[in-house]
Design a protein around this motif. Structure first.
Motif, mmCIF file in Angstrom:
data_model
loop_
_atom_site.group_PDB
_atom_site.id
_atom_site.type_symbol
_atom_site.label_atom_id
_atom_site.label_comp_id
_atom_site.label_asym_id
_atom_site.label_seq_id
_atom_site.Cartn_x
_atom_site.Cartn_y
_atom_site.Cartn_z
ATOM 1 N N LEU A 152 1.910 -10.530 -7.136
ATOM 2 C CA LEU A 152 1.960 -9.832 -5.852
ATOM 3 C C LEU A 152 3.384 -9.534 -5.413
ATOM 4 N N SER A 153 3.506 -8.525 -4.578
ATOM 5 C CA SER A 153 4.649 -8.471 -3.677
ATOM 6 C C SER A 153 4.091 -8.249 -2.284
ATOM 7 N N ALA A 154 4.021 -9.328 -1.526
ATOM 8 C CA ALA A 154 3.466 -9.214 -0.166
ATOM 9 C C ALA A 154 4.370 -8.333 0.682
ATOM 10 N N LEU A 155 5.674 -8.427 0.420
ATOM 11 C CA LEU A 155 6.646 -7.658 1.199
ATOM 12 C C LEU A 155 6.389 -6.162 1.040
ATOM 13 N N ASN A 156 6.208 -5.717 -0.215
ATOM 14 C CA ASN A 156 5.990 -4.296 -0.459
ATOM 15 C C ASN A 156 4.525 -3.902 -0.473
ATOM 16 N N GLY A 157 3.663 -4.908 -0.519
ATOM 17 C CA GLY A 157 2.237 -4.616 -0.497
ATOM 18 C C GLY A 157 1.625 -4.426 -1.878
ATOM 19 N N ASP A 158 2.379 -4.689 -2.958
ATOM 20 C CA ASP A 158 1.827 -4.490 -4.296
ATOM 21 C C ASP A 158 0.710 -5.489 -4.589
ATOM 22 N N MET A 159 -0.445 -4.985 -4.990
ATOM 23 C CA MET A 159 -1.615 -5.768 -5.420
ATOM 24 C C MET A 159 -2.245 -6.583 -4.293
ATOM 25 N N VAL A 160 -1.900 -6.299 -3.037
ATOM 26 C CA VAL A 160 -2.569 -6.985 -1.934
ATOM 27 C C VAL A 160 -3.831 -6.185 -1.607
ATOM 28 N N VAL A 161 -3.628 -5.016 -0.977
ATOM 29 C CA VAL A 161 -4.760 -4.116 -0.763
ATOM 30 C C VAL A 161 -4.617 -2.920 -1.705
ATOM 31 N N ASP A 162 -3.378 -2.410 -1.787
ATOM 32 C CA ASP A 162 -3.091 -1.293 -2.698
ATOM 33 C C ASP A 162 -2.444 -1.841 -3.967
ATOM 34 N N ARG A 163 -2.543 -1.088 -5.063
ATOM 35 C CA ARG A 163 -2.020 -1.588 -6.332
ATOM 36 C C ARG A 163 -0.499 -1.460 -6.431
ATOM 37 N N GLY A 164 0.074 -0.451 -5.784
ATOM 38 C CA GLY A 164 1.514 -0.222 -5.892
ATOM 39 C C GLY A 164 1.884 0.339 -7.258
ATOM 40 N N ASP A 165 3.191 0.543 -7.496
ATOM 41 C CA ASP A 165 3.621 1.182 -8.748
ATOM 42 C C ASP A 165 4.310 0.215 -9.702
ATOM 43 N N GLY A 166 4.622 -0.974 -9.226
ATOM 44 C CA GLY A 166 5.500 -1.865 -9.979
ATOM 45 C C GLY A 166 4.858 -2.567 -11.178
ATOM 46 N N GLY A 194 -6.035 -6.387 -13.623
ATOM 47 C CA GLY A 194 -7.079 -7.130 -12.904
ATOM 48 C C GLY A 194 -7.278 -6.610 -11.488
ATOM 49 N N PRO A 195 -8.152 -7.267 -10.746
ATOM 50 C CA PRO A 195 -8.441 -6.851 -9.371
ATOM 51 C C PRO A 195 -7.267 -7.112 -8.423
ATOM 52 N N THR A 196 -7.177 -6.352 -7.334
ATOM 53 C CA THR A 196 -6.201 -6.652 -6.279
ATOM 54 C C THR A 196 -6.690 -7.891 -5.523
ATOM 55 N N LEU A 197 -5.819 -8.423 -4.689
ATOM 56 C CA LEU A 197 -6.207 -9.606 -3.915
ATOM 57 C C LEU A 197 -7.435 -9.306 -3.054
ATOM 58 N N LEU A 198 -7.446 -8.140 -2.416
ATOM 59 C CA LEU A 198 -8.588 -7.820 -1.558
ATOM 60 C C LEU A 198 -9.868 -7.681 -2.384
ATOM 61 N N ASP A 199 -9.749 -7.096 -3.590
ATOM 62 C CA ASP A 199 -10.922 -7.006 -4.467
ATOM 63 C C ASP A 199 -11.494 -8.392 -4.755
ATOM 64 N N ILE A 200 -10.598 -9.344 -4.999
ATOM 65 C CA ILE A 200 -11.034 -10.714 -5.293
ATOM 66 C C ILE A 200 -11.781 -11.293 -4.091
#
Lengths: 303, 430
Positions: B193-207, B213-219
């Motif tokens: 994750l990057s909570a700061l940038n939002g990667d893989m929390v709700v959106d996947r991001g580009d990094g 695998g699933p994003t955190l919200l998917d889980i």
């Protein structure tokens, strides 16, 4: 249907939890009371109490701390609802405390919300209540987010946020010594949207001012101030006749309506889901004073 | 049908219930930022709250909005810049409602994490990708496991600060799995994750294109909620007995309703039941919820049971099925977490409250106290705040219990000090 396959809907889960909490109050406390103002959260509490205790009577009276700054629609509703349910309603008013001299106002028309604590503590003492059930929710405000469901108060009604009783699982501890009491919050885990969804599902009746109606108002600091006997328009104020509804009802001098044409619960749910301002932010003139104002009031015995 | 379903353009979402989860980590792991990010990206934060934290961020000279300010509740905490007590947060995705228990990660606050964990069905354990597994990671994992949280998500945060390096993620995962095995933790999911940038929390991001695998919200959306997987044996602790005895209504004259919540399993009308601790059998005559008569009552429903025979039943009794009874005992062994600033006094009697039952209890023995950082067992005769110990109690009255690992509702208890009335400990029956 196997027990494994089922999932309660979120409203069913919240309802079951709240009923459980109310029954714990009844099972553990000798002399509780339920705070009923005629506002939407306490109307939900009454419905939950019906589900918890019918066909028996409620094992507690209803208690209202009357600021004297009310909308008549709400007071009429309060009295009628208690009557329909056949439950005992006790009303204790700030006016009485003022006459006794236990509440001293700085000015006659100042908001009275914060003074409710005095009258509430007097009522607790008068009737010897060991628990007051209230409709506060954790989503309302930052300080409430940390408050227990069974919240201990000392004999001055004070809440000590740094010294709360640990609260684990659903094992609530309502034990108190004489003079101390518990504030129990059965809908702690509900949000404003949950409350409206439940009102809709259960077809609960509400005071009319929750729905869109025309009312003379003045725009002040981004909020709408209703023009009433207690809050008359000043010479320079521009009075507008707007379609508004109340998201929360309380002291007339510090509760602001919002512009809305939602005249049914369904439309209110739609608006609530889409809204961009919190319930207190949009409607409470007294919470704006400081970020920490609720925490301060609660330490002093406020609900 | 509710009125809102009739509105044009309204599509009723599938309601997949309510999930309670816990976030563990220290201030530095970005826990508050993660919660802020979840609330922000699910559009739970409303405009006035956002503008308040934006003002605070600016006042503190920060460049971006500090999402962690959303969860820093009390005055004292704002002064110290740390979270000192469990706070509860809410958000909804339209299909599922969430309750987050936000527990502080500081060493001295084990009791807060235990409190937050007691009602959670999933735990997110945060690890700073730069630091890897720390002592506190072990502590959080052990406590989550001890408290019986069935699902654990290890979130390796701050991936942005290590260039989103997959190798680092894989190394931390391997390290974690090695020690999780020792603890007996089997159900673990890892996510970068990057909570700061939002990667893989709700959106996947580009990094992190390498992570599929699933994003955190998917889980969170897919995780089972407590009631869909709990113990299937019927457990119904009686909370309150309803005897209206209304002279004006002959039907209510003999009404005796046993009110409570189904803690696990289910029961139907006509089913045979056993009342504990007395051990009397009867059948279910009716199941009521206000005006409704329900064919059966399911786990987590609060209902009123009417029984065929007149048996003396009061608050604290437990109704079960005869073929799957609970253990009725005057002696319990448990893992106990001491929560009070006043240490345990082994000479004293305490109150034990389990389900809706309460009894006096004496300490028989303290087997050992656990160092939760090393899991080393130490001999002791005393317990102080945040200690975890295995101990046994003698009870004045019998309790109806199950092992905590099998049933969290009937295996849990709290210990109350009668002189202060304070809750001083939490126990998990072995």
């Amino acid at each position: 249907m196997s027990a494994k396959a089922h999932t309660l809907s979120h409203l069913d889960w919240l309802e079951a939890e709240s009923i459980y909490i109310l029954r714990e109050v009844a099972g553990q406390c000798a002399n509780p009371a339920l705070l009923f103002s005629g506002g939407k959260d306490s109307i939900v509490l009454l419905r939950l109490a019906e589900k918890a205790f019918r066909p028996g009577r409620f094992p507690f009276p209803l208690l209202n701390i009357d600021t004297g700054h009310n909308y008549t629609e709400v007071v009429e509703f309060r009295d009628r609802r208690a009557d329909e349910l056949g439950e005992r309603l006790i009303v204790r008013s700030l006016e009485d405390s003022m006459q006794r001299g236990t509440i001293v106002l700085k000015s006659p028309d100042e908001p009275r919300n914060k003074h409710q604590s005095v009258t509430l503590l007097e009522a607790i003492e008068e009737f010897g209540f060991d628990c007051c059930i209230g409709g506060a929710r954790r989503d309302e405000e930052k300080a409430r987010a940390k408050e227990r469901i069974f919240s201990f108060r000392d004999e001055f009604g004070q809440w000590d946020p740094k010294n709360q009783r640990p609260e684990l699982w659903d094992l609530y501890n309502a034990r108190v010594h004489k003079g101390e009491n518990i504030r129990a919050f059965p809908i702690s885990n509900w949000t404003e949207l949950d409350v409206w969804q439940y009102i809709d599902r259960e077809q609960l009746e509400l005071p009319s001012i929750y729905f869109a109606h025309r009312r003379p108002v003045i725009r002040r600091n981004g909020l709408l101030q209703p023009v009433t006997n207690l809050t008359p328009a000043g010479a320079n104020d521009v009075v507008e006749d707007l379609l508004v509804r109340f998201r929360t009802v309380g002291d007339v001098t510090c509760t602001a309506p919002v512009e809305s044409d939602a005249d049914t619960t369904a439309k209110i749910i739609f608006e609530t889901a889409e809204t961009t301002i919190t319930e207190r932010g949009a409607t409470r003139l007294d919470d704006q004073t400081s970020e920490a104002s609720m925490e301060q009031r609660k330490k002093e015995g406020y609900f | 049908m509710s009125a809102v379903e009739n509105l044009p353009g309204f599509e009723p979402p599938v309601d997949t219930g309510l999930l309670r989860f816990l976030t563990c980590g220290s201030v530095d792991d970005g826990k508050s930022t993660l919660i802020g990010r979840l609330l922000y990206d699910t559009k739970t934060i409303l405009a006035d709250t956002l503008s308040a934290i934006t003002r605070t961020s600016e006042r503190r000279g920060l460049e971006a909005v500090d999402l962690s300010l959303l969860t820093d509740g009390l005055q004292a905490e704002r002064e110290q810049g740390i979270t000192i007590d469990v706070a509860y947060r809410y958000f909804t995705t339209g299909t599922r409602k969430y309750i987050i228990a936000d527990a502080p990660g500081h060493e001295q606050y084990t009791r807060n994490m235990v409190t937050a964990a007691s009602t959670a069905n999933l735990a997110i354990i945060l690890i700073d990708a730069r630091k890897g597994i720390l002592t506190q990671t072990r502590r959080h994992s052990y406590l989550a496991h001890l408290m019986g949280i069935p699902h654990i998500v290890v979130a390796i945060n701050k991936m942005d600060l290590i260039g989103y390096d997959q190798a680092v993620f894989e190394r931390i995962r391997a390290d974690y799995l090695a020690f999780a095995k020792q603890l007996g933790i089997t159900d673990v999911i890892f996510i970068p994750l990057s909570a700061l940038n939002g990667d893989m929390v709700v959106d996947r991001g580009d990094g992190m294109p390498w992570y599929t695998g699933p994003t955190l919200l998917d889980i969170l959306e897919a995780a089972p909620t407590a009631h869909s997987e709990s113990d299937e044996r019927f457990r119904f602790p009686v909370q309150f007995v309803c005897r209206p005895q209304r002279a004006d209504d002959p039907e209510l004259h003999d009404f005796r309703g046993f009110m409570g919540r189904v803690e696990s399993g289910s029961i139907g009308i006509g089913d045979e039941v056993l009342v504990l601790p007395a051990g009397r059998k009867t059948r279910v005559k009716d199941i009521r919820l206000l005006d409704q008569s329900l064919p059966q009552a399911l786990a987590e429903q609060s209902v009123t049971l009417l029984l065929e025979d007149e048996i003396d039943i009061s608050r604290g009794d437990m109704i079960v099925r005869p073929e799957e009874s609970a253990l009725v005992t005057r002696q319990i062994e448990a893992m106990v977490c001491w929560l009070s600033e006043t240490p345990l006094d082994p000479q004293r009697k305490y109150l034990v409250r389990q389900t809706t039952r309460e009894t006096r209890a004496a300490i028989s023995s303290i087997e050992f106290c656990l160092d939760i950082n090393t899991l080393e067992q130490m001999q002791t005769s005393h317990l102080k705040m945040n200690d975890i110990a295995r101990m046994s109690f003698r009870l004045a009255q019998p309790l109806c219990v199950d092992a905590y690992t099998r049933n969290r509702a009937t295996g849990a208890f709290i210990v109350i000090d009668e002189s202060s009335n304070n809750t001083v400990a939490a126990g998990m029956i072995l």
